[in-house]
Design a protein around this motif. Structure first.
Motif, short mmCIF file in Angstrom:
data_model
loop_
_atom_site.label_atom_id
_atom_site.label_comp_id
_atom_site.label_asym_id
_atom_site.label_seq_id
_atom_site.Cartn_x
_atom_site.Cartn_y
_atom_site.Cartn_z
N ALA A 119 -7.69 1.91 -10.09
CA ALA A 119 -8.62 2.31 -9.26
C ALA A 119 -7.92 3.24 -8.18
CB ALA A 119 -8.99 1.01 -8.42
N ALA A 120 -6.50 2.80 -7.60
CA ALA A 120 -6.02 3.51 -6.64
C ALA A 120 -5.55 5.01 -7.23
CB ALA A 120 -4.76 2.90 -6.07
N ALA A 121 -5.08 5.10 -8.64
CA ALA A 121 -4.87 6.43 -9.16
C ALA A 121 -6.11 7.16 -9.47
CB ALA A 121 -3.91 6.10 -10.33
N GLY A 122 -7.20 6.43 -9.59
CA GLY A 122 -8.32 7.19 -10.15
C GLY A 122 -8.23 7.70 -11.44
N ARG A 123 -7.44 7.12 -12.39
CA ARG A 123 -7.51 7.32 -13.64
C ARG A 123 -6.83 5.99 -14.51
NH1 ARG A 123 -4.69 12.44 -13.86
NH2 ARG A 123 -5.58 12.63 -11.91
N SER A 124 -6.85 5.94 -15.80
CA SER A 124 -6.22 4.97 -16.41
C SER A 124 -4.67 5.23 -17.11
CB SER A 124 -6.94 4.49 -17.65
OG SER A 124 -7.12 5.60 -18.52
N GLU A 125 -4.50 6.59 -17.18
CA GLU A 125 -3.27 7.00 -17.52
C GLU A 125 -2.88 8.52 -17.32
OE1 GLU A 125 -2.69 8.07 -22.12
OE2 GLU A 125 -3.05 6.06 -21.88
N GLU A 126 -1.68 8.83 -17.07
CA GLU A 126 -1.17 10.28 -16.97
C GLU A 126 0.13 10.47 -17.61
OE1 GLU A 126 -0.71 11.43 -12.75
OE2 GLU A 126 -1.05 9.50 -12.26
N LEU A 127 0.62 11.69 -17.78
CA LEU A 127 1.90 12.27 -18.14
C LEU A 127 2.83 12.63 -16.82
CD1 LEU A 127 1.03 14.29 -21.36
CD2 LEU A 127 1.59 11.72 -21.35
N VAL A 128 4.07 11.96 -16.91
CA VAL A 128 5.00 12.47 -15.92
C VAL A 128 6.29 13.17 -16.61
CG1 VAL A 128 4.24 10.96 -14.14
CG2 VAL A 128 6.11 10.18 -15.90
N PRO A 129 7.03 14.02 -16.30
CA PRO A 129 8.38 14.39 -16.75
C PRO A 129 9.40 13.29 -16.93
CG PRO A 129 7.52 15.92 -14.75
CD PRO A 129 6.68 14.61 -14.62
N ALA A 130 10.04 13.32 -18.09
CA ALA A 130 10.86 12.61 -18.51
C ALA A 130 12.25 12.71 -17.78
CB ALA A 130 11.12 12.63 -19.88
N GLY A 131 13.26 11.97 -17.67
CA GLY A 131 14.57 12.11 -16.97
C GLY A 131 14.46 11.55 -15.75
N GLU A 132 13.35 11.05 -15.08
CA GLU A 132 13.60 10.32 -13.77
C GLU A 132 13.63 9.01 -13.88
OE1 GLU A 132 13.17 11.29 -10.38
OE2 GLU A 132 13.10 13.37 -11.24
N SER A 133 14.20 8.25 -12.90
CA SER A 133 14.12 6.86 -12.57
C SER A 133 12.62 6.21 -12.39
CB SER A 133 15.16 6.53 -11.73
OG SER A 133 14.71 6.57 -10.21
#
Length: 87
Positions: free
Chosen positions: A19-33
């Motif tokens: 509800a807070a994100a307004g979506r069920s999933e998304e992509l983010v760049p790899a390599g981050e913690s």
């Protein structure tokens, strides 16, 4: 992987995080913690999601993530699980 393809992670949101994100999933760049990803997601979606991320549990490929500073591998799936109410 071609030079123009960016390695990514999938972030899946559940319950109040969805509800807070307004979506069920998304992509983010790899390599981050996980801490870095949480900061990026808070910037993308605002304080409402940031508040959820501060108290959420995270699964990385189905396992509880205890070290939020280790870089996550490309292709991983992160599940964001806010605290659940109930008895």
């Amino acid at each position: 992987m071609s030079p123009t393809t960016t390695a990514t992670l999938t972030v899946r949101y559940f319950a109040g995080a969805r509800a807070a994100a307004g979506r069920s999933e998304e992509l983010v760049p790899a390599g981050e913690s996980l801490d870095g990803i949480a900061a990026e997601l808070a910037l993308r979606h605002g304080e409402r999601l940031a508040a959820v991320l501060r108290v959420a549990s995270f699964l990385v490929d189905g396992l509880v993530c205890h070290d939020r500073r280790t870089p996550l591998p490309a292709g991983a799936t992160i599940d964001v699980l806010p605290p659940f109410a109930g008895g």
